[in-house]
Design a protein around this motif. Structure first.
Motif, PDB file in Angstrom:
ATOM      1  N   CYS A  29       0.833  -1.200   0.000  1.00 49.32           N
ATOM      2  CA  CYS A  29       0.000   0.000   0.000  1.00 49.32           C
ATOM      3  C   CYS A  29       0.869   1.253   0.000  1.00 49.32           C
ATOM      4  CB  CYS A  29      -0.895  -0.015   1.241  1.00 49.32           C
ATOM      5  SG  CYS A  29      -2.150   1.269   1.286  1.00 49.32           S
ATOM      6  N   GLY A  30       0.428   2.265  -0.743  1.00 48.42           N
ATOM      7  CA  GLY A  30       1.080   3.568  -0.675  1.00 48.42           C
ATOM      8  C   GLY A  30       0.865   4.170   0.706  1.00 48.42           C
ATOM      9  N   VAL A  31       1.756   5.059   1.107  1.00 45.59           N
ATOM     10  CA  VAL A  31       1.667   5.653   2.433  1.00 45.59           C
ATOM     11  C   VAL A  31       0.651   6.796   2.461  1.00 45.59           C
ATOM     12  CG1 VAL A  31       2.933   6.877   4.243  1.00 45.59           C
ATOM     13  CG2 VAL A  31       3.990   4.953   3.052  1.00 45.59           C
ATOM     14  N   GLY A  32       0.728   7.733   1.526  1.00 47.71           N
ATOM     15  CA  GLY A  32      -0.205   8.854   1.511  1.00 47.71           C
ATOM     16  C   GLY A  32      -0.289   9.531   2.865  1.00 47.71           C
ATOM     17  N   THR A  33      -1.497   9.736   3.352  1.00 48.93           N
ATOM     18  CA  THR A  33      -1.675  10.339   4.679  1.00 48.93           C
ATOM     19  C   THR A  33      -1.573   9.295   5.787  1.00 48.93           C
ATOM     20  OG1 THR A  33      -4.071  10.111   4.585  1.00 48.93           O
ATOM     21  CG2 THR A  33      -3.124  12.196   3.782  1.00 48.93           C
ATOM     22  N   GLY A  34      -1.436   8.032   5.418  1.00 51.11           N
ATOM     23  CA  GLY A  34      -1.209   6.975   6.397  1.00 51.11           C
ATOM     24  C   GLY A  34      -2.436   6.215   6.832  1.00 51.11           C
ATOM     25  N   GLY A  35      -3.609   6.705   6.532  1.00 58.75           N
ATOM     26  CA  GLY A  35      -4.832   6.068   7.013  1.00 58.75           C
ATOM     27  C   GLY A  35      -5.081   4.686   6.460  1.00 58.75           C
TER      28      GLY A  35
END
Length: 146
Positions: free
Chosen positions: A27-33
């Motif tokens: 999964c990509g990290v992005g905002t972490g949610g």
């Protein structure tokens, strides 16, 4: 609320659809949610789950959503302790994979999703066995002009 929503919705959906056979989550990290909540929810069922963070090699439009945490914009949703390993994806590879998903699979996935799939395929090349799951997290609409 973002990690909790994925813990209570995305993780059970993946667990059910894989019948508990998932061994690796990419999964990509992005905002972490998404990565944090989904990983927590899945690990409640399978402690041995390996979690791979997909990160761009550089931040450019399209893959920037994969790595808000690295840019310092993380609102506290991301728990790096959940990550087993990080896989780095070049922007061009993520973009090419998104185009391939559209052409071969009919999926209008965005560049971040292309990078997630690219990272999952890189991981698959290293494994002898296992069930890898990744997320198609965005759509091509925001990149049409790119």
């Amino acid at each position: 609320s973002n990690p909790r929503a994925h813990e209570l919705s995305t993780a059970p959906e993946i667990w059910t659809q894989t019948q508990g056979r998932i061994t690796h989550f990419v999964c990509g990290v992005g905002t972490g949610g998404t990565i944090t909540g989904t990983s927590r929810g899945l690990r409640a069922h399978k402690k041995s789950l390996a979690v791979y963070a997909c990160r761009p090699s550089e931040l450019v439009h399209g893959l920037d959503g994969l790595d808000f945490a690295a840019s310092g914009l993380n609102p506290g949703n991301y728990d790096p302790a959940l990550v087993t390993k990080t896989i780095v994806c070049d922007s061009a590879d993520g973009m090419k994979m998104a185009e391939r998903l559209a052409r071969e699979e009919g999926l209008a996935a965005g560049y971040a999703s292309g990078a997630n799939v690219w990272c999952a395929l890189e991981l698959a090349r290293e494994l002898d066995s296992g069930v890898i799951v990744t997320i198609i997290s965005d759509h091509i609409d925001r990149y049409i002009d790119t």
